[in-house]
Design a protein around this motif. Structure first.
Motif, PDB file in Angstrom:
ATOM      1  N   TYR A 192       5.027  21.429 -15.693  1.00 15.78           N
ATOM      2  CA  TYR A 192       5.827  22.624 -15.398  1.00 15.78           C
ATOM      3  C   TYR A 192       6.863  22.860 -16.498  1.00 15.78           C
ATOM      4  CZ  TYR A 192       3.734  22.611 -10.752  1.00 15.78           C
ATOM      5  OH  TYR A 192       2.869  22.640  -9.715  1.00 15.78           O
ATOM      6  N   LYS A 193       7.436  21.775 -17.025  1.00 17.15           N
ATOM      7  CA  LYS A 193       8.383  21.927 -18.134  1.00 17.15           C
ATOM      8  C   LYS A 193       7.686  22.561 -19.328  1.00 17.15           C
ATOM      9  CE  LYS A 193      11.723  18.210 -17.330  1.00 17.15           C
ATOM     10  NZ  LYS A 193      12.205  16.918 -17.848  1.00 17.15           N
ATOM     11  N   ALA A 194       6.464  22.106 -19.607  1.00 13.58           N
ATOM     12  CA  ALA A 194       5.714  22.675 -20.728  1.00 13.58           C
ATOM     13  C   ALA A 194       5.408  24.152 -20.470  1.00 13.58           C
ATOM     14  CB  ALA A 194       4.421  21.892 -20.955  1.00 13.58           C
ATOM     15  N   LEU A 195       5.018  24.476 -19.233  1.00 15.62           N
ATOM     16  CA  LEU A 195       4.750  25.877 -18.899  1.00 15.62           C
ATOM     17  C   LEU A 195       6.011  26.729 -19.029  1.00 15.62           C
ATOM     18  CD1 LEU A 195       2.424  25.478 -15.780  1.00 15.62           C
ATOM     19  CD2 LEU A 195       1.786  26.307 -18.041  1.00 15.62           C
ATOM     20  N   VAL A 196       7.127  26.197 -18.562  1.00 15.57           N
ATOM     21  CA  VAL A 196       8.392  26.930 -18.658  1.00 15.57           C
ATOM     22  C   VAL A 196       8.766  27.131 -20.128  1.00 15.57           C
ATOM     23  CG1 VAL A 196      10.880  26.739 -18.234  1.00 15.57           C
ATOM     24  CG2 VAL A 196       9.277  26.299 -16.381  1.00 15.57           C
ATOM     25  N   ALA A 229       0.842  -1.202   0.000  1.00 13.20           N
ATOM     26  CA  ALA A 229       0.000   0.000   0.000  1.00 13.20           C
ATOM     27  C   ALA A 229       0.876   1.251   0.000  1.00 13.20           C
ATOM     28  CB  ALA A 229      -0.935  -0.001   1.209  1.00 13.20           C
ATOM     29  N   ALA A 230       1.938   1.225   0.824  1.00 12.63           N
ATOM     30  CA  ALA A 230       2.851   2.375   0.852  1.00 12.63           C
ATOM     31  C   ALA A 230       3.540   2.546  -0.494  1.00 12.63           C
ATOM     32  CB  ALA A 230       3.890   2.208   1.965  1.00 12.63           C
ATOM     33  N   TYR A 231       3.993   1.439  -1.083  1.00 16.32           N
ATOM     34  CA  TYR A 231       4.633   1.519  -2.396  1.00 16.32           C
ATOM     35  C   TYR A 231       3.656   2.022  -3.446  1.00 16.32           C
ATOM     36  CZ  TYR A 231       8.668  -1.105  -0.635  1.00 16.32           C
ATOM     37  OH  TYR A 231       9.775  -1.511   0.060  1.00 16.32           O
ATOM     38  N   ASP A 232       2.406   1.539  -3.386  1.00 21.19           N
ATOM     39  CA  ASP A 232       1.401   2.010  -4.334  1.00 21.19           C
ATOM     40  C   ASP A 232       1.161   3.506  -4.163  1.00 21.19           C
ATOM     41  OD1 ASP A 232       1.143  -0.520  -5.367  1.00 21.19           O
ATOM     42  OD2 ASP A 232      -0.684  -1.009  -4.233  1.00 21.19           O
ATOM     43  N   THR A 233       1.082   3.943  -2.902  1.00 17.69           N
ATOM     44  CA  THR A 233       0.893   5.372  -2.631  1.00 17.69           C
ATOM     45  C   THR A 233       2.075   6.167  -3.157  1.00 17.69           C
ATOM     46  OG1 THR A 233      -0.384   4.846  -0.641  1.00 17.69           O
ATOM     47  CG2 THR A 233       0.502   7.069  -0.810  1.00 17.69           C
ATOM     48  N   LEU A 234       3.284   5.673  -2.861  1.00 21.26           N
ATOM     49  CA  LEU A 234       4.481   6.368  -3.344  1.00 21.26           C
ATOM     50  C   LEU A 234       4.544   6.363  -4.867  1.00 21.26           C
ATOM     51  CD1 LEU A 234       7.164   5.120  -0.800  1.00 21.26           C
ATOM     52  CD2 LEU A 234       6.192   7.413  -0.974  1.00 21.26           C
ATOM     53  N   ALA A 235       4.159   5.247  -5.468  1.00 22.12           N
ATOM     54  CA  ALA A 235       4.177   5.170  -6.924  1.00 22.12           C
ATOM     55  C   ALA A 235       3.183   6.162  -7.529  1.00 22.12           C
ATOM     56  CB  ALA A 235       3.867   3.752  -7.391  1.00 22.12           C
ATOM     57  N   SER A 236       1.986   6.257  -6.943  1.00 18.85           N
ATOM     58  CA  SER A 236       1.013   7.219  -7.471  1.00 18.85           C
ATOM     59  C   SER A 236       1.485   8.649  -7.212  1.00 18.85           C
ATOM     60  CB  SER A 236      -0.374   6.979  -6.862  1.00 18.85           C
ATOM     61  OG  SER A 236      -0.371   7.288  -5.485  1.00 18.85           O
ATOM     62  N   ASP A 237       2.101   8.891  -6.042  1.00 19.00           N
ATOM     63  CA  ASP A 237       2.665  10.222  -5.770  1.00 19.00           C
ATOM     64  C   ASP A 237       3.757  10.546  -6.761  1.00 19.00           C
ATOM     65  OD1 ASP A 237       0.939  10.489  -3.645  1.00 19.00           O
ATOM     66  OD2 ASP A 237       2.472  10.128  -2.095  1.00 19.00           O
ATOM     67  N   LEU A 238       4.608   9.565  -7.037  1.00 19.56           N
ATOM     68  CA  LEU A 238       5.684   9.766  -8.006  1.00 19.56           C
ATOM     69  C   LEU A 238       5.115  10.037  -9.391  1.00 19.56           C
ATOM     70  CD1 LEU A 238       8.704   9.755  -8.648  1.00 19.56           C
ATOM     71  CD2 LEU A 238       8.534   7.288  -8.970  1.00 19.56           C
ATOM     72  N   SER A 239       4.087   9.303  -9.764  1.00 23.76           N
ATOM     73  CA  SER A 239       3.459   9.522 -11.077  1.00 23.76           C
ATOM     74  C   SER A 239       2.889  10.931 -11.163  1.00 23.76           C
ATOM     75  CB  SER A 239       2.347   8.503 -11.315  1.00 23.76           C
ATOM     76  OG  SER A 239       2.873   7.208 -11.382  1.00 23.76           O
ATOM     77  N   ARG A 240       2.206  11.353 -10.091  1.00 21.20           N
ATOM     78  CA  ARG A 240       1.659  12.713 -10.076  1.00 21.20           C
ATOM     79  C   ARG A 240       2.780  13.741 -10.127  1.00 21.20           C
ATOM     80  NH1 ARG A 240      -2.059  10.574  -6.343  1.00 21.20           N
ATOM     81  NH2 ARG A 240      -0.788  11.328  -4.619  1.00 21.20           N
ATOM     82  N   ALA A 241       3.853  13.490  -9.375  1.00 26.63           N
ATOM     83  CA  ALA A 241       4.985  14.424  -9.369  1.00 26.63           C
ATOM     84  C   ALA A 241       5.619  14.504 -10.753  1.00 26.63           C
ATOM     85  CB  ALA A 241       6.016  14.010  -8.317  1.00 26.63           C
ATOM     86  N   LEU A 242       5.781  13.347 -11.404  1.00 24.94           N
ATOM     87  CA  LEU A 242       6.347  13.351 -12.752  1.00 24.94           C
ATOM     88  C   LEU A 242       5.435  14.082 -13.727  1.00 24.94           C
ATOM     89  CD1 LEU A 242       7.817   9.740 -12.987  1.00 24.94           C
ATOM     90  CD2 LEU A 242       9.085  11.886 -12.821  1.00 24.94           C
ATOM     91  N   ALA A 243       4.125  13.881 -13.582  1.00 30.80           N
ATOM     92  CA  ALA A 243       3.174  14.592 -14.441  1.00 30.80           C
ATOM     93  C   ALA A 243       3.268  16.093 -14.176  1.00 30.80           C
ATOM     94  CB  ALA A 243       1.750  14.082 -14.195  1.00 30.80           C
ATOM     95  N   ASP A 244       3.375  16.471 -12.903  1.00 32.60           N
ATOM     96  CA  ASP A 244       3.532  17.889 -12.566  1.00 32.60           C
ATOM     97  C   ASP A 244       4.813  18.445 -13.161  1.00 32.60           C
ATOM     98  OD1 ASP A 244       1.164  17.839 -11.161  1.00 32.60           O
ATOM     99  OD2 ASP A 244       2.113  17.714  -9.167  1.00 32.60           O
ATOM    100  N   VAL A 245       5.892  17.682 -13.074  1.00 30.81           N
ATOM    101  CA  VAL A 245       7.169  18.141 -13.640  1.00 30.81           C
ATOM    102  C   VAL A 245       7.031  18.352 -15.137  1.00 30.81           C
ATOM    103  CG1 VAL A 245       9.530  17.397 -14.165  1.00 30.81           C
ATOM    104  CG2 VAL A 245       8.654  17.186 -11.841  1.00 30.81           C
ATOM    105  N   GLU A 246       6.396  17.413 -15.816  1.00 30.94           N
ATOM    106  CA  GLU A 246       6.210  17.553 -17.257  1.00 30.94           C
ATOM    107  C   GLU A 246       5.349  18.776 -17.576  1.00 30.94           C
ATOM    108  OE1 GLU A 246       7.753  15.945 -19.704  1.00 30.94           O
ATOM    109  OE2 GLU A 246       8.867  14.941 -18.108  1.00 30.94           O
TER     110      GLU A 246
END
Length: 183
Positions: free
Chosen positions: A103-107, A84-101
């Motif tokens: 933000y890269k597009a916005l930049v 469950a923790a890994y799944d949560t971290l994986a979804s957080d990581l996916s969201r963070a990566l999506a946010d980074v992408e």
């Protein structure tokens, strides 16, 4: 399938013996049924002691199995929590990566806008500089023309003054002789 049951129990006894120090082996007859119902015959003295020992061995086995089952449940629960923790971290990581992408597009978009605005401002500045330069050149040209015109007027005025001076010299009477005083 009495042979299969005996093999199972013998294998289980061997495992218990391996885990318990000097655990006695069960004595089963090759034709004994695996029923848990006690026989109606009263046990002999040697059999009673042996059966008690076997019961004690089985109790230890049950405790071992219960402890193993509890440990397996705890470990299973830990694994579920970790998953469950890994799944949560994986979804957080996916969201963070999506946010980074994102933000890269916005930049990238902001950089493109800044570059376009910079080019526009530079073009306006260059046009303004050319306009100011053209006005300054025109003023300088007019000033030079005025200066040349003034120079020409000065020359004309000097010529006039020269001619007026010369004309005035001709208009003057010749020098007169002083008149003597009557004495």
């Amino acid at each position: 399938m009495p042979g299969l049951d005996d093999a199972f129990w013998n294998h289980l006894d061997a495992r218990i013996a391996a885990t318990l120090v000097r655990a006695p082996r069960r004595r089963r007859s090759p034709h004994a049924s695996p029923s848990l119902v006690p026989t109606s015959r009263p046990p002999l003295a040697d059999e009673t002691l042996s059966d008690r020992h076997e019961v004690a061995d089985w109790t230890g086995l049950v405790e071992t199995i219960s402890a193993a089952g509890a440990a397996a449940q705890v470990q299973d629960e830990r694994l579920r929590e970790r998953n469950a923790a890994y799944d949560t971290l994986a979804s957080d990581l996916s969201r963070a990566l999506a946010d980074v992408e994102r933000y890269k597009a916005l930049v990238a978009r902001a950089e493109a806008q800044v570059e376009a605005k910079s080019r526009e401002i530079q073009a306006l500045a260059e046009a303004r500089i050319k306009s100011i330069q053209a006005r300054a050149d025109a003023r300088v040209q007019r000033a030079e023309e005025r200066a040349q015109a003034a120079d020409r007027r000065v020359i004309v005025v000097e010529e006039w003054l020269s001619s007026i001076e010369e004309a005035s010299r001709h208009l003057l009477p010749t020098p007169r002789q002083p008149i003597a005083k009557a004495s």
